[in-house]
Design a protein around this motif. Structure first.
Motif, PDB file in Angstrom:
ATOM      1  N   HIS A 135       7.617 -10.901  -7.983  1.00 13.46           N
ATOM      2  CA  HIS A 135       6.631 -10.124  -8.739  1.00 13.46           C
ATOM      3  C   HIS A 135       6.633  -8.657  -8.328  1.00 13.46           C
ATOM      4  CE1 HIS A 135       2.831  -8.676 -10.283  1.00 13.46           C
ATOM      5  NE2 HIS A 135       2.600  -9.827 -10.892  1.00 13.46           N
ATOM      6  N   ALA A 139       7.302  -5.707 -10.943  1.00 12.05           N
ATOM      7  CA  ALA A 139       6.174  -4.852 -11.291  1.00 12.05           C
ATOM      8  C   ALA A 139       6.466  -3.380 -11.003  1.00 12.05           C
ATOM      9  CB  ALA A 139       4.927  -5.288 -10.520  1.00 12.05           C
ATOM     10  N   ARG A 140       7.195  -3.121  -9.932  1.00 18.09           N
ATOM     11  CA  ARG A 140       7.373  -1.732  -9.504  1.00 18.09           C
ATOM     12  C   ARG A 140       8.651  -1.075 -10.003  1.00 18.09           C
ATOM     13  NH1 ARG A 140       3.535  -0.230  -6.099  1.00 18.09           N
ATOM     14  NH2 ARG A 140       2.395  -1.798  -4.885  1.00 18.09           N
ATOM     15  N   VAL A 143       9.835  -1.685 -15.098  1.00 18.15           N
ATOM     16  CA  VAL A 143       8.970  -1.444 -16.240  1.00 18.15           C
ATOM     17  C   VAL A 143       9.803  -0.839 -17.370  1.00 18.15           C
ATOM     18  CG1 VAL A 143       6.957  -0.212 -17.088  1.00 18.15           C
ATOM     19  CG2 VAL A 143       6.979  -1.082 -14.757  1.00 18.15           C
ATOM     20  N   ARG A 166       6.782 -16.642 -15.417  1.00 17.12           N
ATOM     21  CA  ARG A 166       5.423 -16.093 -15.466  1.00 17.12           C
ATOM     22  C   ARG A 166       4.571 -16.838 -16.483  1.00 17.12           C
ATOM     23  NH1 ARG A 166       0.988 -15.068 -16.127  1.00 17.12           N
ATOM     24  NH2 ARG A 166      -0.140 -13.094 -16.008  1.00 17.12           N
ATOM     25  N   TRP A 203       4.587  -5.799 -20.756  1.00 15.80           N
ATOM     26  CA  TRP A 203       5.238  -5.958 -19.445  1.00 15.80           C
ATOM     27  C   TRP A 203       4.254  -5.695 -18.314  1.00 15.80           C
ATOM     28  CZ3 TRP A 203       9.874  -7.722 -17.769  1.00 15.80           C
ATOM     29  CH2 TRP A 203      10.196  -7.468 -16.430  1.00 15.80           C
ATOM     30  N   ARG A 204       3.485  -4.614 -18.428  1.00 21.58           N
ATOM     31  CA  ARG A 204       2.531  -4.283 -17.359  1.00 21.58           C
ATOM     32  C   ARG A 204       1.424  -5.323 -17.263  1.00 21.58           C
ATOM     33  NH1 ARG A 204       3.602   0.999 -19.544  1.00 21.58           N
ATOM     34  NH2 ARG A 204       4.795   2.234 -18.054  1.00 21.58           N
ATOM     35  N   PHE A 207       3.163  -8.298 -15.463  1.00 18.75           N
ATOM     36  CA  PHE A 207       3.469  -8.025 -14.055  1.00 18.75           C
ATOM     37  C   PHE A 207       2.690  -6.802 -13.594  1.00 18.75           C
ATOM     38  CE2 PHE A 207       7.325  -9.901 -15.969  1.00 18.75           C
ATOM     39  CZ  PHE A 207       7.357 -11.077 -15.266  1.00 18.75           C
ATOM     40  N   PRO A 208       1.366  -6.945 -13.458  1.00 16.78           N
ATOM     41  CA  PRO A 208       0.539  -5.799 -13.049  1.00 16.78           C
ATOM     42  C   PRO A 208       0.817  -5.388 -11.617  1.00 16.78           C
ATOM     43  CG  PRO A 208      -0.766  -7.801 -13.033  1.00 16.78           C
ATOM     44  CD  PRO A 208       0.563  -8.176 -13.624  1.00 16.78           C
ATOM     45  N   VAL A 209       0.646  -4.119 -11.338  1.00 18.41           N
ATOM     46  CA  VAL A 209       0.780  -3.587  -9.980  1.00 18.41           C
ATOM     47  C   VAL A 209      -0.608  -3.473  -9.388  1.00 18.41           C
ATOM     48  CG1 VAL A 209       1.591  -1.676  -8.555  1.00 18.41           C
ATOM     49  CG2 VAL A 209       2.861  -2.339 -10.601  1.00 18.41           C
TER      50      VAL A 209
END
Length: 211
Positions: A135, A139-140, A143, A166, A203-204, A207-209
């Protein structure tokens, strides 16, 4: 220790807020599969908060004890509920390492269900660690740019597999109609534009940051 008790103790770690339901299901299935083989699997770590991760990172650096992690808060997949650390019930908590045959059985059972193993890492191998997907890296670092949509990026199956995991789908690495429908359902639930395309906003949300 009876299977019922092994599962009860595992559930204390697994049924906590923030844990991915697919990881919970896989962990329980592996425990049930391996118990008749004499492998009584326990869950040492599951979801870990940012504060807990930072406290762990401080060990051996700013607080007493040996260094136990290279990840700060938000840099561990435990912080996103997609990772677990396991041990064996044997005169206490036994953490296995190669070439133990019992560890090979655990790894095989986890991998058959789509889990990745920390023991495969070339730097700092983590033998008790299993995760559904990475993840943090997704996430980082992955994107999509505006106008660059994953449904058109069939040449990147590792990203498609991460989306499938996911969403709790069977992993194929192909962005087919089945996955498109699952993305649309996710978008509808999240009040996003329902187009079945994994653009930047979807996408965000997938897979949130963490801040």
């Amino acid at each position: 220790m009876q299977l019922k008790e092994v599962l009860r103790r595992a559930n204390q770690k697994l049924t906590v807020p923030g844990m991915h339901p697919t990881v919970v299901r896989i962990a329980r299935d592996v425990i049930r599969e391996l118990y008749p083989q004499g492998i009584k699997l326990g869950i040492a770590q599951s979801f870990r908060s940012i504060a807990e991760q930072n406290a762990l990172y401080a060990k051996g650096r700013t607080t007493p004890g040996p260094i136990v992690t290279q990840a700060r808060g938000g840099q561990s997949n435990h912080n996103f509920g997609v990772a677990i650390d396991v041990f064996l019930y044997q005169d206490g908590a036994l953490f296995l390492s190669p070439p133990d045959a019992r560890l090979r059985r655990i790894v095989a059972a986890m991998k058959r269900r789509g889990m990745d193993w920390g023991g495969d890492w070339s730097r700092f191998p983590d033998y008790p660690h299993f995760e559904l997907y990475d993840h943090v890296s997704l996430a980082r670092h992955h994107v999509p740019k505006p106008g660059h949509y994953l449904r058109e990026r069939i040449q990147a199956p590792e990203l498609v597999r991460a989306i499938e995991k996911r969403l709790g789908l069977t992993v194929t690495g192909v962005f087919d109609a089945r996955l498109t429908h699952a993305v649309q359902a996710f978008q509808q639930t999240g009040r996003l534009a329902v187009d079945g395309i994994v653009g930047p906003q979807t996408w965000r949300r997938l897979f949130p940051v963490l801040p």
